[in-house]
Design a protein around this motif. Structure first.
Motif, PDB file in Angstrom:
ATOM      1  N   ILE A  68      -9.294   0.661  48.091  1.00 46.09           N
ATOM      2  CA  ILE A  68     -10.386  -0.035  47.406  1.00 46.09           C
ATOM      3  C   ILE A  68      -9.884  -0.665  46.121  1.00 46.09           C
ATOM      4  O   ILE A  68     -10.195  -1.822  45.794  1.00 46.09           O
ATOM      5  CB  ILE A  68     -11.537   0.940  47.116  1.00 46.09           C
ATOM      6  CG1 ILE A  68     -12.239   1.283  48.426  1.00 46.09           C
ATOM      7  CG2 ILE A  68     -12.539   0.362  46.119  1.00 46.09           C
ATOM      8  CD1 ILE A  68     -13.124   2.484  48.324  1.00 46.09           C
ATOM      9  N   LEU A  69      -9.056   0.137  45.405  1.00 45.89           N
ATOM     10  CA  LEU A  69      -8.529  -0.384  44.142  1.00 45.89           C
ATOM     11  C   LEU A  69      -7.708  -1.645  44.388  1.00 45.89           C
ATOM     12  O   LEU A  69      -7.882  -2.666  43.706  1.00 45.89           O
ATOM     13  CB  LEU A  69      -7.653   0.690  43.490  1.00 45.89           C
ATOM     14  CG  LEU A  69      -8.393   1.661  42.583  1.00 45.89           C
ATOM     15  CD1 LEU A  69      -7.442   2.705  42.064  1.00 45.89           C
ATOM     16  CD2 LEU A  69      -9.052   0.919  41.426  1.00 45.89           C
ATOM     17  N   ALA A  70      -6.840  -1.540  45.386  1.00 44.92           N
ATOM     18  CA  ALA A  70      -5.992  -2.692  45.692  1.00 44.92           C
ATOM     19  C   ALA A  70      -6.838  -3.897  46.065  1.00 44.92           C
ATOM     20  O   ALA A  70      -6.628  -5.012  45.562  1.00 44.92           O
ATOM     21  CB  ALA A  70      -5.052  -2.317  46.849  1.00 44.92           C
ATOM     22  N   GLU A  71      -7.828  -3.619  46.893  1.00 43.42           N
ATOM     23  CA  GLU A  71      -8.733  -4.679  47.340  1.00 43.42           C
ATOM     24  C   GLU A  71      -9.412  -5.346  46.148  1.00 43.42           C
ATOM     25  O   GLU A  71      -9.428  -6.587  46.025  1.00 43.42           O
ATOM     26  CB  GLU A  71      -9.797  -4.035  48.258  1.00 43.42           C
ATOM     27  CG  GLU A  71     -10.837  -5.004  48.759  1.00 43.42           C
ATOM     28  CD  GLU A  71     -10.522  -5.440  50.177  1.00 43.42           C
ATOM     29  OE1 GLU A  71     -11.254  -6.267  50.706  1.00 43.42           O
ATOM     30  OE2 GLU A  71      -9.493  -4.944  50.730  1.00 43.42           O
ATOM     31  N   ALA A  72      -9.926  -4.449  45.263  1.00 44.52           N
ATOM     32  CA  ALA A  72     -10.652  -4.980  44.112  1.00 44.52           C
ATOM     33  C   ALA A  72      -9.744  -5.828  43.250  1.00 44.52           C
ATOM     34  O   ALA A  72     -10.118  -6.909  42.785  1.00 44.52           O
ATOM     35  CB  ALA A  72     -11.224  -3.813  43.294  1.00 44.52           C
ATOM     36  N   LYS A  73      -8.517  -5.297  43.085  1.00 51.78           N
ATOM     37  CA  LYS A  73      -7.569  -6.041  42.247  1.00 51.78           C
ATOM     38  C   LYS A  73      -7.309  -7.418  42.859  1.00 51.78           C
ATOM     39  O   LYS A  73      -7.393  -8.456  42.164  1.00 51.78           O
ATOM     40  CB  LYS A  73      -6.257  -5.235  42.199  1.00 51.78           C
ATOM     41  CG  LYS A  73      -5.513  -5.410  40.895  1.00 51.78           C
ATOM     42  CD  LYS A  73      -4.320  -4.441  40.891  1.00 51.78           C
ATOM     43  CE  LYS A  73      -3.666  -4.395  39.524  1.00 51.78           C
ATOM     44  NZ  LYS A  73      -2.557  -3.406  39.595  1.00 51.78           N
ATOM     45  N   ALA A  74      -7.060  -7.377  44.156  1.00 57.81           N
ATOM     46  CA  ALA A  74      -6.767  -8.637  44.853  1.00 57.81           C
ATOM     47  C   ALA A  74      -7.932  -9.606  44.722  1.00 57.81           C
ATOM     48  O   ALA A  74      -7.754 -10.789  44.400  1.00 57.81           O
ATOM     49  CB  ALA A  74      -6.488  -8.343  46.322  1.00 57.81           C
ATOM     50  N   GLN A  75      -9.110  -9.058  44.911  1.00 59.85           N
ATOM     51  CA  GLN A  75     -10.296  -9.906  44.867  1.00 59.85           C
ATOM     52  C   GLN A  75     -10.457 -10.531  43.478  1.00 59.85           C
ATOM     53  O   GLN A  75     -10.699 -11.749  43.339  1.00 59.85           O
ATOM     54  CB  GLN A  75     -11.537  -9.065  45.187  1.00 59.85           C
ATOM     55  CG  GLN A  75     -12.751  -9.912  45.456  1.00 59.85           C
ATOM     56  CD  GLN A  75     -13.538  -9.349  46.653  1.00 59.85           C
ATOM     57  OE1 GLN A  75     -13.207  -8.296  47.130  1.00 59.85           O
ATOM     58  NE2 GLN A  75     -14.498 -10.106  47.118  1.00 59.85           N
ATOM     59  N   SER A  76     -10.294  -9.647  42.455  1.00 63.24           N
ATOM     60  CA  SER A  76     -10.494 -10.180  41.099  1.00 63.24           C
ATOM     61  C   SER A  76      -9.449 -11.254  40.813  1.00 63.24           C
ATOM     62  O   SER A  76      -9.748 -12.285  40.199  1.00 63.24           O
ATOM     63  CB  SER A  76     -10.399  -9.045  40.082  1.00 63.24           C
ATOM     64  OG  SER A  76      -9.068  -8.597  39.985  1.00 63.24           O
ATOM     65  N   GLU A  77      -8.234 -11.000  41.340  1.00 61.87           N
ATOM     66  CA  GLU A  77      -7.195 -12.010  41.110  1.00 61.87           C
ATOM     67  C   GLU A  77      -7.550 -13.327  41.812  1.00 61.87           C
ATOM     68  O   GLU A  77      -7.396 -14.416  41.242  1.00 61.87           O
ATOM     69  CB  GLU A  77      -5.857 -11.493  41.636  1.00 61.87           C
ATOM     70  CG  GLU A  77      -5.062 -10.813  40.544  1.00 61.87           C
ATOM     71  CD  GLU A  77      -3.878 -10.021  41.085  1.00 61.87           C
ATOM     72  OE1 GLU A  77      -3.526 -10.216  42.264  1.00 61.87           O
ATOM     73  OE2 GLU A  77      -3.327  -9.205  40.318  1.00 61.87           O
ATOM     74  N   ARG A  78      -8.086 -13.128  43.029  1.00 61.68           N
ATOM     75  CA  ARG A  78      -8.483 -14.313  43.781  1.00 61.68           C
ATOM     76  C   ARG A  78      -9.567 -15.089  43.050  1.00 61.68           C
ATOM     77  O   ARG A  78      -9.498 -16.321  42.914  1.00 61.68           O
ATOM     78  CB  ARG A  78      -8.993 -13.898  45.164  1.00 61.68           C
ATOM     79  CG  ARG A  78      -8.412 -14.767  46.232  1.00 61.68           C
ATOM     80  CD  ARG A  78      -8.604 -14.253  47.641  1.00 61.68           C
ATOM     81  NE  ARG A  78      -9.674 -13.397  47.908  1.00 61.68           N
ATOM     82  CZ  ARG A  78      -9.529 -12.140  48.346  1.00 61.68           C
ATOM     83  NH1 ARG A  78      -8.307 -11.645  48.528  1.00 61.68           N
ATOM     84  NH2 ARG A  78     -10.575 -11.403  48.583  1.00 61.68           N
ATOM     85  N   VAL A  79     -10.548 -14.357  42.522  1.00 62.80           N
ATOM     86  CA  VAL A  79     -11.649 -15.007  41.795  1.00 62.80           C
ATOM     87  C   VAL A  79     -11.111 -15.756  40.597  1.00 62.80           C
ATOM     88  O   VAL A  79     -11.464 -16.920  40.333  1.00 62.80           O
ATOM     89  CB  VAL A  79     -12.688 -13.932  41.377  1.00 62.80           C
ATOM     90  CG1 VAL A  79     -13.644 -14.495  40.337  1.00 62.80           C
ATOM     91  CG2 VAL A  79     -13.435 -13.411  42.571  1.00 62.80           C
ATOM     92  N   LEU A  80     -10.186 -15.064  39.879  1.00 59.66           N
ATOM     93  CA  LEU A  80      -9.606 -15.671  38.686  1.00 59.66           C
ATOM     94  C   LEU A  80      -8.881 -16.966  39.051  1.00 59.66           C
ATOM     95  O   LEU A  80      -9.061 -18.014  38.396  1.00 59.66           O
ATOM     96  CB  LEU A  80      -8.607 -14.672  38.087  1.00 59.66           C
ATOM     97  CG  LEU A  80      -8.472 -14.735  36.572  1.00 59.66           C
ATOM     98  CD1 LEU A  80      -9.795 -14.340  35.908  1.00 59.66           C
ATOM     99  CD2 LEU A  80      -7.366 -13.776  36.109  1.00 59.66           C
TER     100      LEU A  80
END
Lengths: 76, 288, 169
Positions: C92-104
């Motif tokens: 989940i953490l990895a996913e969230a990180k990836a997602q936030s990076e993607r959003v950024l």
């Protein structure tokens, strides 16, 4: 000594001497029996039963003397 | 509350009995000086009955004591039967069971190897009969001369004990004959003994059988007679000495003798029963 | 005292016989029966108790075994769930990180795109305005004062737009 006095004397002597033997015998019997009970308390019941048989047989001797004394006094 | 009441009543009864005896002794002080111990054991017919051959069936105080013994036994038997109907054992029943198991395990069980069930009723009855007769003899009853209170017991008469011993004698040989057949008499002498000695041993054994009968009778009779004679001597001495101090001391001593007599009454009944068991058991399981 | 009394023997035998009969029938037999019954019942209850004890012991052993097994199982389950949870957490953490990076990333791209569009827009407007100003200058004879005013106007207009464009760039 007349006959009456001799009878009474005889009865007394018969009883006294007659009680001597059974007295000694009963003492030995009871002493041995209690010794055995002290040594083997687990068979105390058996020893006591046999002790009573022994008492009965031993005591009878003194009672024969008693009967002889009675016969001397009342019958003879 | 009930127990205390009962105790008080028993106490009152004892006091009343003592008073009656005391009045009885005190009312004719002159007569009491002539105290003949042998008279206490003489039997006079209370009711005259015709004799059958040599058997004089008159009712004497010994017969009354025998009847009392039988009556007490019958009453106790009825009480036992009644107490058995209750689900939970009463105190009385537990006591009777103790006495019963004393006869069953302490006498018959301890001595006999075979034929226990067959001979138990006779031996136990002999035990209870002699015990009751002995103990009844320690209760003063107004059966002495001139209806005075006095100690007497049926077992202080040689012919009563002889009859009881005769029962054991007869049953012993009956049991032996029934168990071993005619070989019972042959087995009296060990078969391994040499010829002449064997006959001699047989004769000795036959004589000893008769002596067993006599000793069984005389032991019980002499014990009870001697006990009662000693009690009578102590009571008589108080009258002979004519002194209150001697009377008090002798009464105290006679209480001790009385307690010893209770013990003797029990022991003699026990010995009578256990010797009967030994004799019958010896006839049943003969050594060859 | 020792007078023969054979009659008494008869009485003794009679009373003793009666006593034997009565005692045997009324006392000994029922007592023996009662004692036997009690012994039997005690034996029965002892047997039953023994049986129950054995049963209880057996059950206890069984329960102990079951309990041990269950405890092992539960430990295993706990362990497994713990590892699973850890995995899930990491995922989940990895996913969230990836997602936030993607959003950024997407936000950056958007901004870039917007900036470029705005610049393009400004450039167009500047050109239009320049053309408009040139037209105005060209169309009327301009006084000096007019000329100055027009230039100021254009400049003021341009200034705001360009400043906005520059700030965005």
């Amino acid at each position: 000594m007349d006959a009456e006095a001799a009878k009474l004397l005889g009865a007394g002597i018969a009883m006294g001497v007659g009680a001597l033997g059974p007295g000694i015998g009963l003492g030995m019997l009871l002493g041995k029996a209690y010794e055995s009970i002290a040594r083997q308390p687990e068979v105390a019941g058996d020893i006591r039963t046999n002790m009573f048989i022994g008492i009965g047989v031993t005591e009878a001797v003194a009672l024969y003397a008693f009967v002889v004394a009675l016969i001397l006094i009342f019958v003879a | 509350m009930m127990k205390r009441k009962r105790l008080i009543w028993a106490f009152v009864a004892i006091i009343a009995l003592a008073a009656v005896i005391g009045i009885d002794v005190l009312k004719e002080p002159g007569q009491a000086e002539e105290f003949e111990i042998a008279e206490e054991f003489e039997l006079h017919p209370i009711i005259e009955l015709p004799s059958i051959g040599p058997f004089d069936l008159s009712i004497t105080k010994a017969v009354v004591y025998l009847w009392l013994t039988a009556a007490v036994l019958i009453v106790f038997a009825l009480l036992v039967r009644r107490s058995l109907k209750r689900e939970t054992p009463s105190r009385f029943r537990v006591m009777m069971e103790l006495l019963y198991s004393l006869a069953h395990d302490g006498i018959v069980g301890a001595v006999m190897k075979s034929g226990r069930a067959t001979w138990f009723p006779y031996i136990a009855s002999a035990f209870f009969f002699v015990l009751t007769a002995n103990l009844l003899g320690l209760i003063p009853l107004p059966l002495a001369e001139h209806n005075q209170f006095g100690f007497y017991t049926a077992t202080a008469n040689l012919y009563v004990t002889l009859a009881l011993a005769l029962c054991t004698f007869v049953f012993t040989h009956y049991a032996g004959l029934r168990q071993n057949g005619p070989r019972y008499f042959v087995n009296w002498a060990p078969s391994s003994a040499p010829p002449v000695l064997k006959q001699l041993i047989w004769v000795i054994h036959a004589v000893s059988e008769v002596f067993r009968l006599v000793s069984l009778a005389v032991r019980l009779f002499a014990n009870m007679l001697a006990g009662h004679a000693i009690l009578a001597v102590f009571f008589a001495m108080a009258l002979i000495f004519q002194s209150y101090l001697a009377a008090v001391v002798l009464q105290g001593a006679s209480v001790l003798i009385y307690m010893f007599e209770i013990f003797v009454a029990f022991i003699q009944a026990f010995i009578f029963a256990i010797l009967s068991a030994v004799y019958i058991s010896g006839a049943l399981d003969q050594e060859h | 005292m020792l007078v023969p009394e054979p009659g008494l023997m008869i009485w003794t035998l009679i009373t003793f016989g009666v006593a034997v009969l009565v005692l045997t029938l009324l006392a000994f037999k029922p007592l023996q029966k009662a004692l036997d019954a009690r012994r039997q019942s005690i034996q029965d209850s002892v047997d039953a108790a023994e049986e129950a004890r054995a049963e209880a012991l057996r059950l206890l052993e069984e329960y102990k075994a079951t309990l041990a097994r269950v405890r092992g199982e539960s430990d295993e389950i706990l362990e497994r769930s713990r590892t699973t949870a850890e995995h899930a957490k990491a995922e989940i953490l990895a996913e969230a990180k990836a997602q936030s990076e993607r959003v950024l990333e997407r936000a950056h791209e958007q901004i870039e795109r917007d900036t470029r569009a705005a610049l393009r827009d400004i450039k167009g407007q500047i050109a239009e305005l320049t053309a408009l100003a040139t037209e105005k200058v060209a169309a009327a004879s301009l006084s000096a004062a007019d000329q100055q005013r027009l230039i100021d106007e254009a400049l003021a207009e341009l200034d705001v737009e360009s400043l906005g464009a520059e700030g965005r760039a």
